[in-house]
Write a protein that holds these residues in place. Structure first.
Motif, mmCIF file in Angstrom:
data_model
loop_
_atom_site.group_PDB
_atom_site.id
_atom_site.type_symbol
_atom_site.label_atom_id
_atom_site.label_comp_id
_atom_site.label_asym_id
_atom_site.label_seq_id
_atom_site.Cartn_x
_atom_site.Cartn_y
_atom_site.Cartn_z
ATOM 1 N N ALA A 378 0.826 -1.206 0.000
ATOM 2 C CA ALA A 378 0.000 0.000 0.000
ATOM 3 C C ALA A 378 0.858 1.254 0.000
ATOM 4 N N ALA A 379 1.926 1.241 0.794
ATOM 5 C CA ALA A 379 2.764 2.432 0.903
ATOM 6 C C ALA A 379 3.367 2.824 -0.440
ATOM 7 N N VAL A 380 3.854 1.842 -1.191
ATOM 8 C CA VAL A 380 4.467 2.130 -2.491
ATOM 9 C C VAL A 380 3.407 2.519 -3.514
ATOM 10 N N ASN A 381 2.351 1.713 -3.605
ATOM 11 C CA ASN A 381 1.311 1.993 -4.595
ATOM 12 C C ASN A 381 0.686 3.366 -4.403
ATOM 13 N N CYS A 382 0.398 3.707 -3.153
ATOM 14 C CA CYS A 382 -0.294 4.970 -2.893
ATOM 15 C C CYS A 382 0.618 6.176 -3.071
ATOM 16 N N LEU A 383 1.929 5.947 -3.054
ATOM 17 C CA LEU A 383 2.884 7.027 -3.313
ATOM 18 C C LEU A 383 3.175 7.171 -4.803
ATOM 19 N N ASP A 384 3.117 6.044 -5.520
ATOM 20 C CA ASP A 384 3.469 6.053 -6.940
ATOM 21 C C ASP A 384 2.385 6.655 -7.837
ATOM 22 N N LEU A 385 1.116 6.491 -7.446
ATOM 23 C CA LEU A 385 0.018 6.980 -8.279
ATOM 24 C C LEU A 385 -1.065 7.598 -7.412
ATOM 25 N N ALA A 386 -1.697 8.627 -7.923
ATOM 26 C CA ALA A 386 -2.835 9.224 -7.231
ATOM 27 C C ALA A 386 -3.938 8.180 -7.091
ATOM 28 N N PRO A 387 -4.790 8.294 -6.062
ATOM 29 C CA PRO A 387 -5.807 7.267 -5.801
ATOM 30 C C PRO A 387 -6.725 7.020 -6.994
ATOM 31 N N ALA A 388 -7.108 5.775 -7.149
ATOM 32 C CA ALA A 388 -8.095 5.442 -8.184
ATOM 33 C C ALA A 388 -9.429 6.102 -7.875
ATOM 34 N N PHE A 389 -9.767 6.145 -6.582
ATOM 35 C CA PHE A 389 -11.046 6.726 -6.151
ATOM 36 C C PHE A 389 -10.819 7.591 -4.924
ATOM 37 N N GLU A 426 0.622 12.404 0.227
ATOM 38 C CA GLU A 426 0.213 12.693 -1.148
ATOM 39 C C GLU A 426 1.112 11.971 -2.147
ATOM 40 N N ALA A 427 0.513 11.445 -3.196
ATOM 41 C CA ALA A 427 1.276 10.730 -4.221
ATOM 42 C C ALA A 427 2.301 11.648 -4.873
ATOM 43 N N THR A 428 3.488 11.102 -5.136
ATOM 44 C CA THR A 428 4.545 11.869 -5.799
ATOM 45 C C THR A 428 4.750 11.430 -7.241
ATOM 46 N N GLY A 429 4.223 10.261 -7.611
ATOM 47 C CA GLY A 429 4.384 9.755 -8.965
ATOM 48 C C GLY A 429 3.193 10.088 -9.841
ATOM 49 N N THR A 430 3.407 10.027 -11.143
ATOM 50 C CA THR A 430 2.339 10.268 -12.107
ATOM 51 C C THR A 430 2.470 9.259 -13.248
ATOM 52 N N PRO A 431 1.375 8.925 -13.916
ATOM 53 C CA PRO A 431 1.478 8.041 -15.085
ATOM 54 C C PRO A 431 2.289 8.715 -16.176
ATOM 55 N N ARG A 432 3.189 7.969 -16.792
ATOM 56 C CA ARG A 432 3.988 8.554 -17.871
ATOM 57 C C ARG A 432 4.566 7.464 -18.747
ATOM 58 N N ARG A 433 4.714 7.780 -20.011
ATOM 59 C CA ARG A 433 5.396 6.881 -20.922
ATOM 60 C C ARG A 433 6.849 6.720 -20.482
ATOM 61 N N THR A 434 7.339 5.508 -20.547
ATOM 62 C CA THR A 434 8.714 5.221 -20.138
ATOM 63 C C THR A 434 9.490 4.775 -21.362
#
Length: 509
Positions: A378-389, A426-434
């Motif tokens: 949870a800690a990694v997922n919730c930091l990597d991307l903003a919440p789904a809901f 608060e999430a620090t990551g965002t979806p992005r092309r790699t």
């Protein structure tokens, strides 16, 4: 049920408990910062120049050490994290190629547990002969300053919360459970919680690469480990050696798409299981067709929602635990016979079989102690991307799409995706092309009926990476390397040993 975008090999859940990192000194190494192959920022030089002191782990053939990394890469002088590292040196014969770092996924699965319990024993002998097999538990995971959130008893209660709420009271109870989980993480692990992102872990990997004396990183990442590997390649393309990304994620997707795609992936995996089940004499879901099998499984879940099954212990088999047990067996078709037996038992009111599968998924031992897998996950997922809901109303709106993706699992998967809505950081990551422009060839592996990392994610990642080449396994289960396909194993072994990637688009069955 608690999926939390949990992405890992099923073997990790079953085979990595009880491995220790301890023992006496047996040597040291201290490569200079020049091992990075390029300049290092001045404030990071102490980390790239530190000395690793290897010691006997107490597990035959393995050495262990710890390394330091900045807690916050933006403020390297404000404190460190200590990361546990283990290795098994190349066995020979043949010239040593370097170190091969492995990560089994999660996020939250112990890489050291995976190394000591499987990779350094189960990887092909020619690979183990020419590489030092190495693993580092990522920050916040297992032996590396683990995130902690709930006690064992609290976690038992949490895993039994109804995640297919039927009324407002059950919605409130579920939301309260997510709040309590998040508050527990902040209370017990508040210092490290903002610093367990995939980007930070990828930067830790580069420090380790340098300390091992390797100019290039050689790496096999499974499941979430593919996201970690791709992130590393994007940050340090010139330092990419031979990277295998098996069971790939798509870094360009927002959290809601990740969860919905995974919902469809588990539905496809269940349909494959059901098609096999109805052909068996002992199928508890009928012997006619997959539609009837789906109906029978949904009925079991509904029955357990009304009346949980006995298990021979104080915990009962609830609908949520039963769903988790079924999900656990979708990772590997070798678990299908066990699943048939477990479902049959639950239909008779005996829930111990599905409970055992759920416990393996959660990494709960018989004493009631949980590994920190779900906390770190949870800690990694919730930091990597903003919440789904952001809240229950958003879940309600999305339910039709999730139930379309999976009539069996959709409702539960949608509500499970609410967990990050309560997160205190608060999430620090965002979806992005790699793209990792300039990296050496990277092999991306996808399995066509993979439940946790749907095949289209592998296609997407291979397309995004400037040097990506797609290797396809036409089959069932999660990930492909080392799971019985000579075609897959030969292609990957050739790449790891000779540096020659398979032809882009190569397919194996």
């Amino acid at each position: 049920m608690d999926t939390r975008r949990l992405l890992r090999t099923f073997a990790t859940a079953l085979g990595t408990a009880g491995l220790l990192v301890s023992g006496c000194s047996s040597g040291s190494s201290a490569p200079s910062a020049s091992a990075t192959g390029s300049a290092v920022a001045e404030e990071l030089e102490p980390y790239y120049g530190q000395e690793l002191r290897w010691r006997d782990c107490g597990v035959e053939g393995f050495q262990c050490t710890t390394m330091k990394a900045p807690l916050d890469y933006a403020k390297p002088g404000d404190g460190d994290v200590k990361l546990a590292v283990s290795r098994k040196k190349a066995t020979g014969p043949g010239k040593r190629i370097g170190s091969l770092l492995v990560n089994p996924g999660g996020p939250g699965a112990s890489a050291i547990g995976y190394l000591q319990g499987y990779a350094a024993i189960g990887y092909p002998a020619p690979v183990r002969a020419r590489y030092d097999m190495v693993a580092v538990d990522p920050r916040g995971v297992a032996r590396s300053e683990p995130v902690t959130c709930l006690t064992g008893k609290e976690m038992d209660a949490y895993t039994q919360v109804d995640q297919t709420p039927d009324d407002q009271g059950e919605v409130t109870a579920l939301n309260d459970a997510f709040d309590a989980f998040a508050n527990g993480c902040e209370k017990r692990s508040g210092t490290i919680l903002p610093h367990v992102s995939t980007v930070e872990t990828a930067r830790d990997m580069d420090i380790l690469r340098a300390l091992l004396g390797d100019e290039k990183l050689h790496y096999v990442g499974a499941s979430y480990g593919t996201f970690l590997g791709a992130t590393y390649a994007d940050l340090f393309p010139a330092r990419v050696g031979r990277l295998v990304l098996d069971g790939a994620m798509d870094p360009s997707l927002p959290a809601i798409d990740v969860n919905r795609d995974q919902t469809a992936g588990f539905e496809a995996a269940f349909q494959s299981f059901a098609a096999d089940c109805v052909k068996q004499d002992d199928c508890p879901l009928g012997t006619t067709n997959t539609s009837d099998a789906s109906t029978a499984l949904k009925k079991l879940f509904t029955d357990l929602d009304s009346e949980p099954a006995k298990t021979g212990e104080t915990r009962q088999l609830t609908e949520s635990l039963a769903t988790t047990g079924v999900i656990a067996a979708m990772y590997d078709e070798a678990a299908w016979p066990q699943l048939r037996e477990a479902i049959s038992g639950a239909q008779r009111g005996e829930g111990s079989g599905l409970l055992a599968l759920a416990d393996s998924y959660y990494e709960r031992d018989p004493s009631g102690t949980y590994a920190n897998l779900m906390f770190a996950n949870a800690a990694v997922n919730c930091l990597d991307l903003a919440p789904a809901f952001a809240g229950p109303a958003a879940v309600e709106k999305a339910l039709p799409d999730f139930e379309k993706a999976s009539p069996v699992f959709g409702r539960g998967f949608a509500w499970a995706a609410l967990n990050c809505g309560s997160w205190p950081v608060e999430a620090t990551g965002t979806p992005r092309r790699t793209e990792a422009e300039g990296a050496a060839p990277i092999v991306v592996v996808g399995t066509t009926r993979d439940p946790a990392t749907p095949y289209m994610w592998a296609e997407a990642l291979a397309d995004q990476l400037s040097s990506g080449t797609l290797l396809t396994y036409e089959g069932d289960g999660h990930t492909a390397y080392g799971r019985g396909s000579d075609c897959i194993d030969t292609a990957i072994n050739t790449y790891l040993l000779e540096g020659t990637p398979p032809k882009d688009g190569k397919k194996c069955s």
